[in-house]
Design an enzyme around this catalytic site. Structure first.
Site, mmCIF file in Angstrom:
data_model
loop_
_atom_site.group_PDB
_atom_site.id
_atom_site.type_symbol
_atom_site.label_atom_id
_atom_site.label_comp_id
_atom_site.label_asym_id
_atom_site.label_seq_id
_atom_site.Cartn_x
_atom_site.Cartn_y
_atom_site.Cartn_z
ATOM 1 N N HIS A 268 0.880 -1.190 0.000
ATOM 2 C CA HIS A 268 0.000 0.000 0.000
ATOM 3 C C HIS A 268 0.912 1.234 0.000
ATOM 4 O O HIS A 268 1.777 1.377 -0.864
ATOM 5 C CB HIS A 268 -0.933 -0.117 1.209
ATOM 6 N N HIS A 307 -2.401 -2.068 -9.521
ATOM 7 C CA HIS A 307 -3.373 -1.500 -8.588
ATOM 8 C C HIS A 307 -4.599 -2.385 -8.579
ATOM 9 O O HIS A 307 -4.951 -2.951 -9.612
ATOM 10 C CB HIS A 307 -3.757 -0.078 -9.034
ATOM 11 N N ASP A 363 2.576 5.722 -6.348
ATOM 12 C CA ASP A 363 3.841 5.608 -5.621
ATOM 13 C C ASP A 363 5.063 5.513 -6.530
ATOM 14 O O ASP A 363 6.187 5.538 -6.049
ATOM 15 C CB ASP A 363 3.802 4.364 -4.711
#
Ligand code: ACO
Length: 436
Positions: A268, A307, A363
């Site tokens: 995450h 994702h 990210d």
């Protein structure tokens, strides 16, 4: 519509059941009536990672992963990132509407008034080892705030809830900056409520002996945009943790600490730290093909890629790529960006990634910017947690006002032993000892 129903035939009993459909979903509890006999518990669904289960109704964030769309309260993320400050977006997420000029001025003051922390919190933070990971420090300190604000336990009073929301949003940058300075052995810098949310954060991070720290406006703006992009993302892992823990009516500090814990995981929010480590390990563009081979052989993961819901380019990653160029104008180019761009280029033209619809997520590029700004990788997830606090709290507040709210308590499919009788220790025989 009259035909908004689903008809199910249970082949075990030849019985038909008609179940209403609303918003493209059926209620799992409507399946419970499907039984083979009076002793049967009734049909359940099995969905271990909530792959296809809506756990709540929410009016905060809209996400279409196939089309790469993200909206807060109906506004496209691209427009909010271009025109708003972070606190303006925070107001929107919490209240449902963009603030008027007066509302925004009041909201800014209110949040900035709550940036100070109790002196005992500082002492508490001093107790951490000098090289404590800042996420560990942050999550423990946020949980510890519950001992300073016992009124927060009255979660059924909307006014008291609102107070904790402002407190938490105000204090997060202060706690994050203190965790940063503690690691470096630098004295803590008190917040300056005259500054903007991000400039104050930068002031608490980087002020040394100069009489007044002047944040670079390009970097402060980049941080505003990054904070906006990270502010909410509907029912992700940490938000689900926030809702699950909050559903027991725990106080908001303990609940937020649980969300921070979930965020820390490398699958995450912790992925941004892992991306930088991975880019460092790859080292140069020549090593990319060998690295990609390892990923395809299942030996490694391409961190910052993939994702659960985006099966298209993450719109946040697209904006972050632009911000990176603005930041590099000030800081100089972080050479890791060229490795990242080449990794993306190779991955997006490779069958393995195309077939699985794996694209860069939020990210992938954020850490490269943060590193160029002077943050060490262990700070990256903290930089995610500060803005995401707004989303967690908006979702928590929404949940507590929802008439459908109940304590989160999933069912299980039991796969263990049937009932068996107790065996006295003397009759249990011998087994090989396994060292813990
Ligand atoms: N690198 C290589 N292969 C991947 C990656 C990756 N980053 N992500 C997914 N895959 C592969 C899986 O191995 C799987 O392949 P298979 O069908 O041959 O078994 C397939 O793609 C589907 O992946 P799942 O793991 O089933 O997808 P899931 O939705 O469960 O996981 C997750 C999503 C956890 C984000 C995953 O893509 C991942 O681990 N990514 C790397 C970590 C990361 O960047 N996390 C940040 C996400 S954004 C955020 O939370 C803020």
């Amino acid at each position: 519509m009259d035909n908004e129903t689903l008809t199910i035939t249970d082949n075990r009993t030849n019985q038909n059941y008609t179940i209403p459909i609303s918003h493209g979903t059926i209620r799992a509890m409507d399946l419970r009536q499907i039984k083979t006999g009076p002793d049967d518990f009734g049909l359940m669904t099995y969905d271990p990672a909530f792959m296809n289960t809506a756990s709540c109704q929410s009016a905060i964030t809209f996400l279409d992963g196939d089309k790469g769309i993200l909206r807060y309260r109906g506004y496209p993320i691209e427009q909010l990132a271009e025109h708003c400050t972070f606190l303006e977006v925070a107001y929107l997420l919490l209240n449902g509407e963009l603030p008027t000029a007066d509302e925004l001025a009041y909201w800014n003051c209110d949040v900035m008034r709550h940036t100070m922390i109790h002196e005992n919190v500082k002492k508490f933070m001093d107790g951490f080892h000098h090289d404590a990971h800042p996420m560990g420090t942050l999550l423990s300190t946020v949980a510890a705030l519950s001992t300073f604000y016992p009124d927060a336990r009255n979660i059924s009073d909307p006014k008291i809830r609102r107070k904790q929301i402002v407190r938490l949003i105000g204090k997060m940058p202060t706690l994050a900056a203190y965790a940063y300075r503690h690691r470096l052995g630098l004295p803590y810098i008190y917040p300056d409520p005259e500054l903007s949310y991000t400039k104050n954060y930068m002031h608490m991070l980087w002020k040394r002996t100069e009489p007044k720290y002047e944040a670079n406006p390009v970097l402060a703006h980049a941080l505003e945009v990054l904070f906006i992009l990270h502010a909410d993302h509907e029912q992700n892992c940490s938000t689900s943790a926030m809702r699950a823990v909050g559903s027991s009516n725990a106080d908001p500090y303990a609940t937020t600490a649980a969300a921070i814990s979930a965020l820390w995981g490398p699958l995450h929010g912790g992925a941004n730290e892992e991306v930088l480590r991975m880019l460092g390990e790859i080292g140069s563009k020549d090593h990319i093909p060998a690295f990609i081979d390892q990923v395809k052989e299942g030996k490694r993961k391409l961190m910052g890629f993939g994702h659960r819901v985006y099966k298209n380019y993450d719109p946040r990653a697209r904006i972050i790529k632009q911000v990176a160029e603005e930041v590099f104008e000030v800081t100089g180019r972080n050479p890791k960006i060229d490795i990242a761009l080449e990794l993306e280029r190779i991955a997006l033209s490779d069958d393995y990634f195309i077939k699985r619809k794996l694209y860069p997520n939020v990210d992938f590029y954020s850490g490269i910017i943060y590193q160029a700004m002077g943050f060490t990788p262990d700070q990256f997830t903290v930089l995610f947690g500060i803005p995401r606090t707004v989303g967690w709290l908006a979702q928590w507040d929404e949940m507590l006002s929802d008439p459908d709210k109940k304590i989160a308590r999933p069912r299980q499919v039991y796969t263990g032993e049937e009932q068996r009788d107790f065996v006295p220790i003397t009759l249990r025989g011998q087994r090989e000892l396994v060292e813990a």
